[in-house]
Write a protein that holds these residues in place. Sequence first.
Motif, short mmCIF file in Angstrom:
data_model
loop_
_atom_site.label_atom_id
_atom_site.label_comp_id
_atom_site.label_asym_id
_atom_site.label_seq_id
_atom_site.Cartn_x
_atom_site.Cartn_y
_atom_site.Cartn_z
N THR A 158 -11.44 62.34 72.50
CA THR A 158 -11.24 61.15 73.33
C THR A 158 -10.20 61.39 74.41
O THR A 158 -9.12 61.93 74.15
CB THR A 158 -10.80 59.97 72.45
N LEU A 159 -10.50 60.95 75.61
CA LEU A 159 -9.50 60.92 76.68
C LEU A 159 -8.56 59.74 76.42
O LEU A 159 -9.02 58.64 76.13
CB LEU A 159 -10.18 60.75 78.04
N TYR A 160 -7.28 59.99 76.56
CA TYR A 160 -6.34 58.89 76.32
C TYR A 160 -5.04 59.12 77.07
O TYR A 160 -4.72 60.23 77.49
CB TYR A 160 -6.05 58.75 74.83
N VAL A 161 -4.29 58.05 77.23
CA VAL A 161 -2.93 58.10 77.75
C VAL A 161 -2.10 57.16 76.90
O VAL A 161 -2.56 56.08 76.50
CB VAL A 161 -2.89 57.71 79.25
N ASP A 162 -0.88 57.56 76.60
CA ASP A 162 -0.07 56.77 75.67
C ASP A 162 1.40 57.09 75.88
O ASP A 162 1.76 58.04 76.60
CB ASP A 162 -0.47 57.11 74.22
N ASN A 163 2.26 56.30 75.26
CA ASN A 163 3.67 56.64 75.09
C ASN A 163 3.84 57.22 73.69
O ASN A 163 2.98 57.05 72.84
CB ASN A 163 4.56 55.40 75.21
N ASP A 164 4.95 57.89 73.46
CA ASP A 164 5.31 58.26 72.10
C ASP A 164 6.07 57.08 71.52
O ASP A 164 7.30 57.00 71.63
CB ASP A 164 6.16 59.53 72.09
N ASN A 165 5.34 56.13 70.92
CA ASN A 165 5.96 54.90 70.45
C ASN A 165 6.84 55.10 69.23
O ASN A 165 7.77 54.31 69.00
CB ASN A 165 4.87 53.85 70.17
N ILE A 166 6.57 56.13 68.45
CA ILE A 166 7.46 56.44 67.33
C ILE A 166 8.82 56.88 67.87
O ILE A 166 9.86 56.37 67.45
CB ILE A 166 6.85 57.54 66.44
N ALA A 167 8.81 57.80 68.82
CA ALA A 167 10.06 58.28 69.42
C ALA A 167 10.79 57.16 70.16
O ALA A 167 12.03 57.07 70.11
CB ALA A 167 9.78 59.44 70.36
N ALA A 168 10.04 56.29 70.83
CA ALA A 168 10.66 55.18 71.56
C ALA A 168 11.39 54.24 70.60
O ALA A 168 12.50 53.77 70.88
CB ALA A 168 9.60 54.41 72.36
N LEU A 176 21.14 51.17 68.72
CA LEU A 176 21.85 50.09 68.06
C LEU A 176 22.75 50.61 66.92
O LEU A 176 23.87 50.12 66.73
CB LEU A 176 20.87 49.06 67.52
N VAL A 177 22.26 51.60 66.19
CA VAL A 177 23.08 52.20 65.12
C VAL A 177 24.34 52.81 65.72
O VAL A 177 25.44 52.65 65.18
CB VAL A 177 22.27 53.26 64.35
N ASN A 178 24.20 53.49 66.83
CA ASN A 178 25.36 54.12 67.48
C ASN A 178 26.36 53.10 67.98
O ASN A 178 27.54 53.43 68.19
CB ASN A 178 24.89 55.00 68.64
N LYS A 179 25.92 51.86 68.17
CA LYS A 179 26.83 50.79 68.58
C LYS A 179 27.49 50.11 67.38
O LYS A 179 28.17 49.10 67.53
CB LYS A 179 26.09 49.77 69.44
N GLY A 180 27.23 50.67 66.19
CA GLY A 180 27.89 50.17 64.99
C GLY A 180 27.09 49.22 64.13
O GLY A 180 27.61 48.67 63.16
N VAL A 206 14.59 56.15 61.46
CA VAL A 206 16.01 56.18 61.80
C VAL A 206 16.84 55.50 60.72
O VAL A 206 17.91 56.01 60.33
CB VAL A 206 16.26 55.53 63.17
N MET A 207 16.39 54.36 60.24
CA MET A 207 17.15 53.65 59.21
C MET A 207 17.30 54.50 57.94
O MET A 207 18.39 54.58 57.35
CB MET A 207 16.46 52.32 58.88
N PHE A 208 16.22 55.17 57.54
CA PHE A 208 16.30 56.04 56.36
C PHE A 208 17.22 57.23 56.62
O PHE A 208 18.00 57.64 55.77
CB PHE A 208 14.90 56.51 55.95
#
Length: 331
Positions: A158-168, A176-180, A206-208
Motif C-alpha cells: 500500500t502507498l501511504y504517508v504518515d507521522n511516527d505517532n508512537i515517537a510523537a 512533560l516528565v522532564n518538567k517534573g 515513556v511512562m514505563f
Amino acid sequence: MATIKDVAIMANVSPSTVSRVIKGNTRISKETTQKVHDCMRALNYVPNQMARSLVTKRSKTIGIIQKSGGDSIKQNPFLLDVLTGIHRYSDNHAYLTIVTTSTTEQELMIEVQRLIQSQYIEGFILLYSRKNDVIEQLLIDKQCPYVIIGKPLSSEKTLYVDNDNIAAAEDLTQYLVNKGHDKILLLTEQSDYEVFKDRIKGYRQVMFHEHLTPHVHIIDLDRTAIKLSLIELFKMHEFTAIITTDTMLNMMIISVLYELNIRIPEDIKTATFNDSFLNAYASPPQTAVDVLPEQLGQTAVRLLTNKLENVNRYQCQNIIPTRIVQRYSTN
C-alpha cells in the motif's frame, strides 16, 4: 470568459504549452508551470474538464474518503488542513477532487461504491487507517489505486504517508516528565483508528521507562460525560498534567476544567496533538504536537498522481516529521 489563448498571451507562452501544463506534463519547467497557473487564476480560467476527458480518456479526478461522522469530525482543523494540502497540490497539477460526506458507516460504503461504479474517479485517498476496514478492502477488491494517510495495515503493498505517532507521543510525554510531572493522565476517545492506538502506545512506553504509572482513560466526546469522568478521576488521583490525543477532545477538556474552577497551567498542565489555530487561540494557548497536516495531504496526492501517471519516482512510504509547539498551558 477567458480562453486558453488568453492565458498563453498573458503568460507569454504558446497555447500548446498551456495545454501541456494543464495536462500535468512534467517536462515543462517549474517556473513556467507556476507562471501559467498564476495567469489561469488571474483570469479565472477553468479548463473544460469534460472536453479534455473525451480527448485524453482520463478524468483526472480523485476521490477523498474521510471518516464517517458528524460535525465534530468534519470540522476538525486537522482534516481541514489535510484537505487544503490535497486541494493545493491537485489544483497545481490540474486534478479535481471529490470528498465523501457520509455520516454513517453504511452510508459511506454506499457512497464509495457509487464513486467506483461511476468509473470517473481515477484513484482514492483514504484519510484514516483502521484494521480490517471494509472501505479499504473494497478498494483492494475493485483494484482501485489508493493512498492511505496513516499506517498501512493490509497485506497489499500500500502507498501511504504518515507521522511516527508512537515517537510523537513519546516526545510529548517525555517533555512533560522532564518538567517534573509524574502523574500524567492520557485522555482519548473511543476509537479503533490506528493513530490513537499509536499515541497511547508511545505514552505508555515513556511512562514505563520512567517507572511511572500510566493512566489511560477512554472518554466520550460529550461534554456532560467528560465532566462526570473528570470529577471521578480527580477524586482518585492528583494528576498534574493531561494529554489528549486530539485537539477537538482537548477543547472540551479545557472548557470543563474551567467550569470546575481548575486553572491551567497553575493547577494542571494540558497538551494535545494536531496543532491548529484552535490551540494557538485557546484560553490559555495550548501546547500541541504539530503533525504538519498540509504536508501530509500534499504528499498523499503526489504519491497517488505519480502512480496514476506511471511516474517511477513515487515511494511506498513517507514519514512526515512532527514537532512540539510549546505554549502557556504547560508553563
